[in-house]
Design a protein around this motif. Structure first.
Motif, mmCIF file in Angstrom:
data_model
loop_
_atom_site.group_PDB
_atom_site.id
_atom_site.type_symbol
_atom_site.label_atom_id
_atom_site.label_comp_id
_atom_site.label_asym_id
_atom_site.label_seq_id
_atom_site.Cartn_x
_atom_site.Cartn_y
_atom_site.Cartn_z
ATOM 1 N N LEU A 98 0.796 -1.217 0.000
ATOM 2 C CA LEU A 98 0.000 0.000 0.000
ATOM 3 C C LEU A 98 0.839 1.284 0.000
ATOM 4 C CD1 LEU A 98 -2.941 -0.994 2.372
ATOM 5 C CD2 LEU A 98 -2.768 -1.159 -0.107
ATOM 6 N N LEU A 99 2.160 1.160 0.067
ATOM 7 C CA LEU A 99 2.990 2.361 -0.121
ATOM 8 C C LEU A 99 2.776 2.940 -1.525
ATOM 9 C CD1 LEU A 99 6.337 1.194 1.533
ATOM 10 C CD2 LEU A 99 4.792 2.974 2.389
ATOM 11 N N HIS A 100 2.387 2.079 -2.460
ATOM 12 C CA HIS A 100 2.138 2.544 -3.816
ATOM 13 C C HIS A 100 0.880 3.415 -3.898
ATOM 14 C CE1 HIS A 100 5.328 0.151 -5.600
ATOM 15 N NE2 HIS A 100 4.912 -0.886 -4.911
ATOM 16 N N VAL A 101 0.019 3.325 -2.883
ATOM 17 C CA VAL A 101 -1.166 4.185 -2.881
ATOM 18 C C VAL A 101 -0.742 5.659 -2.848
ATOM 19 C CG1 VAL A 101 -3.190 4.889 -1.539
ATOM 20 C CG2 VAL A 101 -2.678 2.467 -1.848
ATOM 21 N N ASN A 102 0.315 5.960 -2.082
ATOM 22 C CA ASN A 102 0.814 7.338 -2.056
ATOM 23 C C ASN A 102 1.229 7.802 -3.445
ATOM 24 O OD1 ASN A 102 0.434 7.811 0.649
ATOM 25 N ND2 ASN A 102 2.533 7.390 1.248
ATOM 26 N N ILE A 103 1.933 6.944 -4.173
ATOM 27 C CA ILE A 103 2.474 7.332 -5.477
ATOM 28 C C ILE A 103 1.368 7.458 -6.519
ATOM 29 C CG2 ILE A 103 4.086 6.697 -7.309
ATOM 30 C CD1 ILE A 103 5.649 5.109 -5.122
ATOM 31 N N VAL A 104 0.561 6.406 -6.655
ATOM 32 C CA VAL A 104 -0.508 6.443 -7.648
ATOM 33 C C VAL A 104 -1.568 7.472 -7.258
ATOM 34 C CG1 VAL A 104 -2.274 5.082 -8.825
ATOM 35 C CG2 VAL A 104 -0.078 4.044 -8.248
ATOM 36 N N GLY A 105 -1.869 7.544 -5.960
ATOM 37 C CA GLY A 105 -2.844 8.534 -5.501
ATOM 38 C C GLY A 105 -2.401 9.949 -5.799
ATOM 39 N N CYS A 106 -1.127 10.240 -5.585
ATOM 40 C CA CYS A 106 -0.615 11.576 -5.910
ATOM 41 C C CYS A 106 -0.631 11.816 -7.419
ATOM 42 C CB CYS A 106 0.812 11.736 -5.378
ATOM 43 S SG CYS A 106 0.914 12.013 -3.589
ATOM 44 N N GLY A 107 -0.388 10.745 -8.204
ATOM 45 C CA GLY A 107 -0.474 10.894 -9.650
ATOM 46 C C GLY A 107 -1.876 11.265 -10.095
ATOM 47 N N VAL A 108 -2.878 10.620 -9.487
ATOM 48 C CA VAL A 108 -4.273 10.936 -9.809
ATOM 49 C C VAL A 108 -4.616 12.349 -9.338
ATOM 50 C CG1 VAL A 108 -6.678 10.327 -9.362
ATOM 51 C CG2 VAL A 108 -4.982 8.525 -9.746
ATOM 52 N N MET A 109 -4.230 12.678 -8.109
ATOM 53 C CA MET A 109 -4.553 13.985 -7.564
ATOM 54 C C MET A 109 -3.833 15.091 -8.320
ATOM 55 S SD MET A 109 -6.497 15.313 -5.322
ATOM 56 C CE MET A 109 -6.759 17.067 -5.019
ATOM 57 N N ALA A 110 -2.635 14.780 -8.828
ATOM 58 C CA ALA A 110 -1.878 15.774 -9.591
ATOM 59 C C ALA A 110 -2.635 16.192 -10.835
ATOM 60 C CB ALA A 110 -0.517 15.198 -9.982
ATOM 61 N N ALA A 111 -3.344 15.225 -11.447
ATOM 62 C CA ALA A 111 -4.113 15.534 -12.642
ATOM 63 C C ALA A 111 -5.377 16.310 -12.315
ATOM 64 C CB ALA A 111 -4.477 14.245 -13.372
ATOM 65 N N VAL A 112 -5.687 16.421 -11.030
ATOM 66 C CA VAL A 112 -6.863 17.176 -10.603
ATOM 67 C C VAL A 112 -6.478 18.553 -10.083
ATOM 68 C CG1 VAL A 112 -8.713 17.259 -8.879
ATOM 69 C CG2 VAL A 112 -8.204 15.116 -10.059
ATOM 70 N N ALA A 113 -5.454 18.587 -9.229
ATOM 71 C CA ALA A 113 -5.147 19.827 -8.510
ATOM 72 C C ALA A 113 -4.134 20.705 -9.216
ATOM 73 C CB ALA A 113 -4.644 19.488 -7.106
ATOM 74 N N GLY A 114 -3.099 20.100 -9.848
ATOM 75 C CA GLY A 114 -2.064 20.909 -10.489
ATOM 76 C C GLY A 114 -1.159 21.611 -9.505
ATOM 77 N N SER A 115 -1.215 21.228 -8.232
ATOM 78 C CA SER A 115 -0.421 21.875 -7.191
ATOM 79 C C SER A 115 0.254 20.809 -6.346
ATOM 80 C CB SER A 115 -1.307 22.751 -6.307
ATOM 81 O OG SER A 115 -0.669 23.079 -5.093
ATOM 82 N N SER A 116 1.524 21.011 -6.042
ATOM 83 C CA SER A 116 2.292 20.040 -5.284
ATOM 84 C C SER A 116 1.801 19.921 -3.844
ATOM 85 C CB SER A 116 3.770 20.423 -5.313
ATOM 86 O OG SER A 116 4.533 19.548 -4.527
ATOM 87 N N ALA A 117 1.670 21.056 -3.169
ATOM 88 C CA ALA A 117 1.285 21.030 -1.757
ATOM 89 C C ALA A 117 -0.125 20.470 -1.572
ATOM 90 C CB ALA A 117 1.381 22.438 -1.168
ATOM 91 N N SER A 148 6.162 11.972 -4.168
ATOM 92 C CA SER A 148 5.067 11.864 -5.125
ATOM 93 C C SER A 148 4.208 13.120 -5.154
ATOM 94 C CB SER A 148 4.198 10.647 -4.781
ATOM 95 O OG SER A 148 4.963 9.471 -4.762
ATOM 96 N N GLY A 149 4.194 13.853 -4.068
ATOM 97 C CA GLY A 149 3.448 15.112 -4.071
ATOM 98 C C GLY A 149 3.951 16.083 -5.126
ATOM 99 N N THR A 150 5.233 15.965 -5.474
ATOM 100 C CA THR A 150 5.790 16.862 -6.490
ATOM 101 C C THR A 150 5.180 16.607 -7.865
ATOM 102 O OG1 THR A 150 7.627 15.362 -7.065
ATOM 103 C CG2 THR A 150 7.987 16.901 -5.253
ATOM 104 N N LEU A 151 4.526 15.453 -8.056
ATOM 105 C CA LEU A 151 3.887 15.168 -9.339
ATOM 106 C C LEU A 151 2.804 16.186 -9.665
ATOM 107 C CD1 LEU A 151 3.567 11.297 -8.943
ATOM 108 C CD2 LEU A 151 5.027 12.477 -10.582
ATOM 109 N N GLY A 152 2.321 16.897 -8.642
ATOM 110 C CA GLY A 152 1.324 17.935 -8.866
ATOM 111 C C GLY A 152 1.792 19.017 -9.810
#
Length: 434
Positions: A98-117, A148-152
């Protein structure tokens, strides 16, 4: 007075104003005003008014507040809860679980938010307590989230891509398309590292849960799937040439409002909060863009970009050496400035040099955004570090140490993009040829 002395004086003024707490946008404009008023015969006041007007009505700028608003709406739509519940059943069998949830989740959220923080905060709000409760290594939980947050910034639609596109006068649509493969590359590097780490630290990874049938996995993902479809619709409309970035952003806002309404999260309070938050963020970024535009005019009048380009040319640096030098400079800048400021402050100077060295402007934009990603996990001003410091309750040194491997992976990503520039340029070229 020679260029070197003038540049040193302007640099000192910039540092003094920033240290004094003046807003970055005003600081950049003030330095530009000093450059024109004290070192050239040009009328600084009228040039300030003209520059601010010319750079404030561009059509490309209209996409910025819309994409920010789309992210703010979904940020308040219980997306963090849906993210963990929806992704966990699909990732639980991978090494690292489930550590991959952070990575994939941030990838999905990045496509929504466009912001790292915002990306790190949204995913971390649910994943950090869940991973801790299930016995995952805290350092890796924090590190994967910080990195992974930087993916934003990289996965489109990215606010930083819009900022670079405006500053460098490049196609925002092409930048969005160019960011897809590098974004997937960075996600792949992060997931590969987690798999490798888990192979050597098996005792730090809890056992997998029971296997779930496909129907149950889909039921647990039922609230996440519409968000994924919205992302595909927004990016696909741009890639297919159906909509401009501004039109796609409008589609995204309407889609986000519908999803928030269907989830029961759309109230008058959440609507106004999202609108005001988007307004504040958009105004902040626009102020930085306008201030940097006027500073660029002042620097051009003094001949600073031309002098720097001439100096670099005189050093006979190879393209690789120039890229290494710029990367080191950006890493240092990242210790003190946030992403939008780094981009608008340096683009007018760096872009002519890299184009002269044979680099594609679209490629340079993606490279620049990856380097700015490093700044998000670089002390003392790394925004993601502050977010996770507050969310985890751990001291900054612990958070920074947990993020260090992912900083190294971003360096590796820059090297791969430099060696294989087609990773960036292939899709935009394909889009242009259609």
């Amino acid at each position: 007075m020679d260029i070197l002395t003038t540049t040193a004086i302007l640099g000192a003024v910039l540092l003094v104003l920033l240290a004094g707490g003046l807003w970055i946008g005003f600081t950049l404009a003030a330095v530009g005003f000093v450059a024109i008023a004290f070192f050239t015969p040009a009328p600084a006041g009228s040039m300030l008014a003209t520059t601010l007007w010319d750079n404030s009505w561009g059509w490309a700028l209209t996409a910025l507040p819309l994409f920010v608003w789309m992210g703010e709406i979904l940020f308040r739509a219980k997306l963090s809860e849906d993210m963990f519940a929806g992704l966990a059943p699909w990732l639980d069998r991978l090494p690292g679980r489930l550590l991959h949830v952070n990575i994939v989740g941030c990838g999905v959220m990045a496509a929504v938010a466009g912001s790292s923080a915002v990306t790190a905060a949204t995913v971390g709000r649910m994943s950090l307590p869940e991973l801790k409760q299930r016995g995952y290594d805290e350092g890796m939980s924090i590190g994967t989230l910080a990195g992974s947050g930087t993916l934003g910034l990289l996965i489109p639609p990215s606010i930083m891509m819009i900022v670079y596109g405006i500053a460098a006068q490049q196609s925002i649509s092409r930048l969005f398309i160019a960011g897809i493969v590098p974004g997937l590359l960075v996600m792949g590097l992060f997931m590969g590292y987690v798999m490798l780490w888990s192979a050597f630290n098996g005792l730090s990874v809890p056992p997998a849960g029971p296997r779930l049938p496909l129907g149950q996995k889909l039921r647990q993902s039922r609230r996440l799937i519409p968000v994924l479809l919205l992302i595909v619709a927004v990016i696909g409309s741009i890639y297919g040439g159906i909509a401009t970035p501004t039109e796609a952003a409008t589609l995204g806002v309407f889609g986000a409002l519908i999803l928030a309404w269907l989830s029961g999260a759309l109230t008058w309070a959440s609507f106004t909060e999202s609108l005001m938050a988007a307004t504040r963020t958009s105004c902040m970024i626009t102020m930085i863009i306008l201030g940097a535009a006027f500073l660029s005019v002042g620097m051009a009048f003094l001949g600073i970009p031309a002098a720097l380009a001439k100096w670099v040319a005189a050093q006979n640096l190879s393209p690789a050496a120039l890229l290494i030098l710029l990367t080191l400079i950006y890493i240092v800048l990242g210790c003190f400035l946030e992403g939008a400021s780094m981009i608008v402050l340096t683009t007018s100077v760096a872009l002519p040099m890299v184009v002269q060295a044979g680099f594609d402007p679209i490629w340079f934009g993606i490279y620049l955004i990856v380097v700015v990603e490093m700044a998000q996990i670089t002390p003392p001003v790394g925004f993601n570090l502050f977010v996770l410091h507050g969310m985890s309750g751990r001291d900054m040194w612990t958070v920074t140490r947990a993020s260090a491997p992912f900083f190294g992976l971003l360096v590796l990503a820059v090297a791969l993009l430099a060696v294989f520039p087609g990773l960036v340029t292939y899709l935009p070229t394909l889009m242009l040829s259609r």
